[in-house]
Design a protein around this motif. Structure first.
Motif, short mmCIF file in Angstrom:
data_model
loop_
_atom_site.label_atom_id
_atom_site.label_comp_id
_atom_site.label_asym_id
_atom_site.label_seq_id
_atom_site.Cartn_x
_atom_site.Cartn_y
_atom_site.Cartn_z
N ARG A 1 0.85 -1.19 0.00
CA ARG A 1 0.00 0.00 0.00
C ARG A 1 0.89 1.24 0.00
NH1 ARG A 1 -2.29 0.97 4.39
NH2 ARG A 1 -4.01 2.21 3.60
N PRO A 2 0.52 2.28 -0.78
CA PRO A 2 1.34 3.50 -0.82
C PRO A 2 1.57 4.11 0.55
CG PRO A 2 -0.28 3.52 -2.59
CD PRO A 2 -0.61 2.33 -1.73
N GLY A 3 0.55 4.08 1.42
CA GLY A 3 0.71 4.64 2.75
C GLY A 3 1.73 3.89 3.58
N THR A 4 1.72 2.55 3.44
CA THR A 4 2.70 1.74 4.17
C THR A 4 4.10 2.02 3.67
OG1 THR A 4 1.03 -0.01 4.46
CG2 THR A 4 3.34 -0.61 4.81
N PRO B 1 15.31 -0.24 10.57
CA PRO B 1 15.16 -1.20 9.48
C PRO B 1 13.72 -1.70 9.42
CG PRO B 1 17.06 -1.73 10.85
CD PRO B 1 16.28 -0.69 11.59
N ALA B 2 13.14 -1.67 8.23
CA ALA B 2 11.74 -2.08 8.06
C ALA B 2 11.58 -2.86 6.77
CB ALA B 2 10.83 -0.86 8.06
N VAL B 3 10.81 -3.93 6.82
CA VAL B 3 10.52 -4.77 5.66
C VAL B 3 9.03 -5.07 5.65
CG1 VAL B 3 11.04 -6.93 4.46
CG2 VAL B 3 12.82 -5.83 5.83
N VAL B 4 8.39 -4.90 4.50
CA VAL B 4 6.97 -5.23 4.35
C VAL B 4 6.86 -6.58 3.65
CG1 VAL B 4 4.73 -4.52 3.46
CG2 VAL B 4 6.39 -2.78 4.16
N LEU B 5 6.20 -7.52 4.30
CA LEU B 5 6.05 -8.87 3.76
C LEU B 5 4.61 -9.14 3.35
CD1 LEU B 5 8.08 -10.85 6.45
CD2 LEU B 5 8.90 -10.02 4.24
N GLY B 6 4.45 -9.91 2.28
CA GLY B 6 3.15 -10.40 1.89
C GLY B 6 2.79 -11.65 2.68
N VAL C 1 6.40 -7.36 14.74
CA VAL C 1 5.63 -7.52 13.52
C VAL C 1 4.30 -6.80 13.68
CG1 VAL C 1 4.53 -9.15 11.94
CG2 VAL C 1 6.72 -9.74 13.03
N LEU C 2 4.05 -5.84 12.82
CA LEU C 2 2.80 -5.09 12.83
C LEU C 2 1.93 -5.58 11.68
CD1 LEU C 2 4.20 -1.47 13.43
CD2 LEU C 2 3.64 -3.23 15.12
N THR C 3 0.65 -5.81 11.95
CA THR C 3 -0.26 -6.28 10.91
C THR C 3 -1.36 -5.24 10.68
OG1 THR C 3 -1.54 -7.45 12.59
CG2 THR C 3 0.13 -8.71 11.43
N PRO C 4 -1.56 -4.79 9.44
CA PRO C 4 -2.62 -3.83 9.15
C PRO C 4 -3.99 -4.44 9.45
CG PRO C 4 -1.06 -4.00 7.32
CD PRO C 4 -0.76 -5.12 8.25
N ARG D 1 2.49 -7.87 6.50
CA ARG D 1 3.12 -7.68 7.81
C ARG D 1 4.26 -6.69 7.66
NH1 ARG D 1 5.08 -13.46 8.39
NH2 ARG D 1 4.69 -13.41 6.16
N VAL D 2 4.39 -5.80 8.62
CA VAL D 2 5.50 -4.86 8.63
C VAL D 2 6.48 -5.32 9.71
CG1 VAL D 2 6.23 -2.46 8.86
CG2 VAL D 2 3.97 -2.99 7.89
#
Length: 294
Positions: free
Chosen positions: A106-109, A120-125, A247-250, A257-258
């Motif tokens: 998502r653009p906002g993420t 350090p941040a990684v967005v996972l599907g 781990v943050l989940t929208p 997951r962020v």
């Protein structure tokens, strides 16, 4: 990944892991197989042996919540394992399979993680594929890959695949067996919710064929909702790192997951992260200068 066969395997593995003494069952004679017998677990759950056997064989598809809950208690399942059992035993209605559509961040993420230059941040599907990372996240977990790799679905890195099949990633984690177990347990939890996900099934099939270590872990049916913990790394640029992760989940149904990393203030890990960030900033400045010269 057939739901009913997965249910039977999960029940058998968990039953074999329980000893009579663990649940207060008297042990008579020599046992030909490890763990509890079917009739013993059925007795503990308050169901007939015939009914429980049908569940293990995938022949019963309409078990009540009360029965599933009783079996979960008999198996001493924790919260994540109990949720996984319910997912396997009471799968949702099959949906019409749609053509595969690559996921995207998502653009906002994306704006959020890019604004966190010091974290350090990684967005996972949902399948542990990397949808995006910020500069420090990329440098921390996969600096040997192209920064833009997540932008193209065909070249998109997958954190679980990297962990088992990529030598650079394997060397990054000083406690690799712990990291591997955690990754497989998380993937098992996802698989229980997505029995009809063909891309996920393909990933599991690939890893099972190419990694004996993955195959052995997968066969044990570990389940864990890994939301926080500590990662131990030996980074090729800054050396030893001991980092906390969250781990943050929208609140949507994307399954994204962020993954965020942080070191304790004043710790060697915090100094190492600052050093890693500084090296990245320096290389970025050099690239920008080179582009201007052109």
């Amino acid at each position: 990944m057939g739901t009913h066969s997965e249910l039977g395997e999960f029940l058998r593995v968990r039953r074999a892991a329980l000893q009579p003494d663990d649940v207060g069952v008297l042990n008579y004679g020599i046992r030909r197989v490890p763990g509890l017998r079917r009739e013993e677990l059925a007795m503990l759950a308050g169901v007939s042996t015939t009914y429980y056997t049908r569940l293990e064989q995938g022949l019963s598809t309409n078990a009540s919540e009360a029965v599933i809950g009783a079996i979960a208690r008999a198996l001493n399942l924790d919260e994540a394992e109990r949720a996984h059992l319910f997912n396997l035993a009471r799968p949702g209605k099959a949906k019409r399979r749609m053509p595969f559509k690559p996921d995207k961040v998502r653009p906002g993420t994306l704006r959020l993680i890019q604004s966190m230059s010091g974290t350090p941040a990684v967005v996972l599907g949902r399948r542990s594929e990397v949808l995006a990372w910020n500069a420090l996240g990329h440098r921390l977990v996969a600096g040997h890959l192209e920064y833009a790799a997540p932008e193209t679905p065909s070249s998109r890195p997958n954190m679980t695949r990297l962990l088992f099949l990529d030598p650079h990633t394997r060397e990054l984690y000083t406690r690799w067996p712990e990291e591997a177990s955690r990754a497989v347990a998380s993937l098992r939890l996802v698989a229980g919710k997505s029995a009809d996900d063909q891309e996920l099934a393909a990933l599991v099939g690939e890893l099972t064929l190419k990694s004996q270590e993955f195959a052995k872990l997968w066969a044990k049916h570990p389940v864990e909702n890994c939301m926080s913990g500590v990662k131990y790394m030996q980074h090729p640029e800054v050396g030893h790192l001991e980092l906390n992760f969250e781990v943050l989940t929208p609140p949507d149904e994307s399954g994204h997951r962020v993954l965020l990393y942080a070191a304790d203030p004043g710790s060697p890990g915090a100094a190492a992260l600052q050093l890693l960030q500084g090296a990245g900033d320096f290389e970025g400045a050099l690239r920008s200068a080179a582009e201007i010269d052109r």
